[in-house]
Structure formats: C-alpha cells, structure tokens
Enzyme design. Structure first.
Site, PDB file in Angstrom:
ATOM      1  CG  HIS A  57     -32.690   0.951   7.511  1.00  0.00           C
ATOM      2  ND1 HIS A  57     -33.108   0.891   6.199  1.00  0.00           N
ATOM      3  CD2 HIS A  57     -32.483  -0.341   7.890  1.00  0.00           C
ATOM      4  CE1 HIS A  57     -33.159  -0.369   5.800  1.00  0.00           C
ATOM      5  NE2 HIS A  57     -32.791  -1.138   6.818  1.00  0.00           N
ATOM      6  CD  GLU A  59     -32.444   6.625   5.698  1.00  0.00           C
ATOM      7  OE1 GLU A  59     -32.170   6.764   4.500  1.00  0.00           O
ATOM      8  OE2 GLU A  59     -32.126   5.603   6.356  1.00  0.00           O
ATOM      9  CB  CYS A  87     -34.756   1.447   1.952  1.00  0.00           C
ATOM     10  SG  CYS A  87     -35.380   1.379   3.655  1.00  0.00           S
ATOM     11  CB  CYS A  90     -36.032   4.839   5.360  1.00  0.00           C
ATOM     12  SG  CYS A  90     -34.949   3.794   6.372  1.00  0.00           S
TER      13      CYS A  90
END
Length: 160
Positions: A57, A59, A87, A90
């Site tokens: 992801h 992040e 999410c 993250c």
C-alpha cells in the site's frame, strides 16, 4: 503554530501520486508522503498490483522508504500525508513506526464506495478468534517460546 499551507502542499503531492498511479495504469488510487522537520523524507503510491505484494500500500511503501532514508525503524517526529484514510494494516504500521500525525484526504467510506472496503477486517477484529471467518489456530507455543526466552536475554535486544 502549524503551517497549514505546508500541510496542504504535502497532501497535494500525495493526491497527485494517487492520480498519477491510476492515470499511468500503475496501481490503485492511493498516494502517501512522509515528512520530517518540514522536508519530504519519502513518497510512494500504491504498488500492490505491479509488485504482486498485497502489503505494498502507499503508506507501507512510504514507511519502508522513510526508514531506509533515515536508517531507523522509528519515525518519531514524522508526519504522514495520505490520499485516503489508512486501512487497518497501514494504520497498524503507522502506529508501529511511531509517526506522530496522520493527515488524510478521502475517507474509508469513499474508498468503500469504489470497491476498497475494509469493513470485514474491522468487524473481524472485534470478534473472538474462534468466531472469525479466517481460522486462527495456535500450535507449538512451548517450542516457539524458546525464541522469546532468547530475546529476553539477548545483548543485541533493542526495545521497540
């Protein structure tokens, strides 16, 4: 007093990364920037589909780059700007890395509206393990405790 213009500037970069990622058919619509002391340390867009890594992801990728740049696993004093509310994975990584503040643009509801729904994960975390959809089975705890005992006594032990 906080510099709101600088926060907006860094968020604009995160948003641009998310737009570019989709426009150039690289990956999902997510971007992240990490800054420290008013300077960008790392930036990344979502790389899940291009790297076949479900943890890539924006992040997480930015955290990895920031840690490499600063040569530390502790991002205390850093700020993350992310194009979407993090999410659960993250968010956990942000807490573990000790980032001091999260700025986000889109909400998790906005993400759910286009098919990125983390509701199942949030609901699963609230349930006892034996009631979760994904079976979670403890096995060989006594054997695994050996590593923990060694860690407790290790001269190279680093608190984190």
């Amino acid at each position: 007093m906080e510099n709101i213009e600088q926060h907006k500037e860094f968020m604009q970069i995160a948003v641009k990364l998310s737009i570019q990622n989709v426009s150039e058919h690289i990956g999902g619509p997510f971007g992240a920037v990490i800054a420290k002391d008013g300077k960008i340390i790392a930036q990344s867009a979502n790389k899940v589909t291009t790297t076949n890594d479900p943890t890539a992801h924006a992040e997480i990728s930015a955290i990895r780059l920031a840690c490499e740049e600063l040569n530390t696993f502790d991002l205390n004093g850093c700020i993350i700007y992310t194009s979407c509310e993090p999410c659960p994975m993250c968010l956990g990584a942000i807490y573990w890395s000790r980032i001091k503040t999260i700025y986000y643009a889109n909400t998790k509801a906005d993400a759910a509206h286009i098919g990125f729904d983390d509701k199942l994960i949030y609901e699963e975390l609230e349930k006892p393990m034996e009631q979760r959809t994904l079976p979670i089975v403890q096995l060989m705890r006594d054997e695994a405790m050996e590593a923990f005992k060694l860690w407790e006594q290790s001269p190279m032990r680093i608190e984190y």
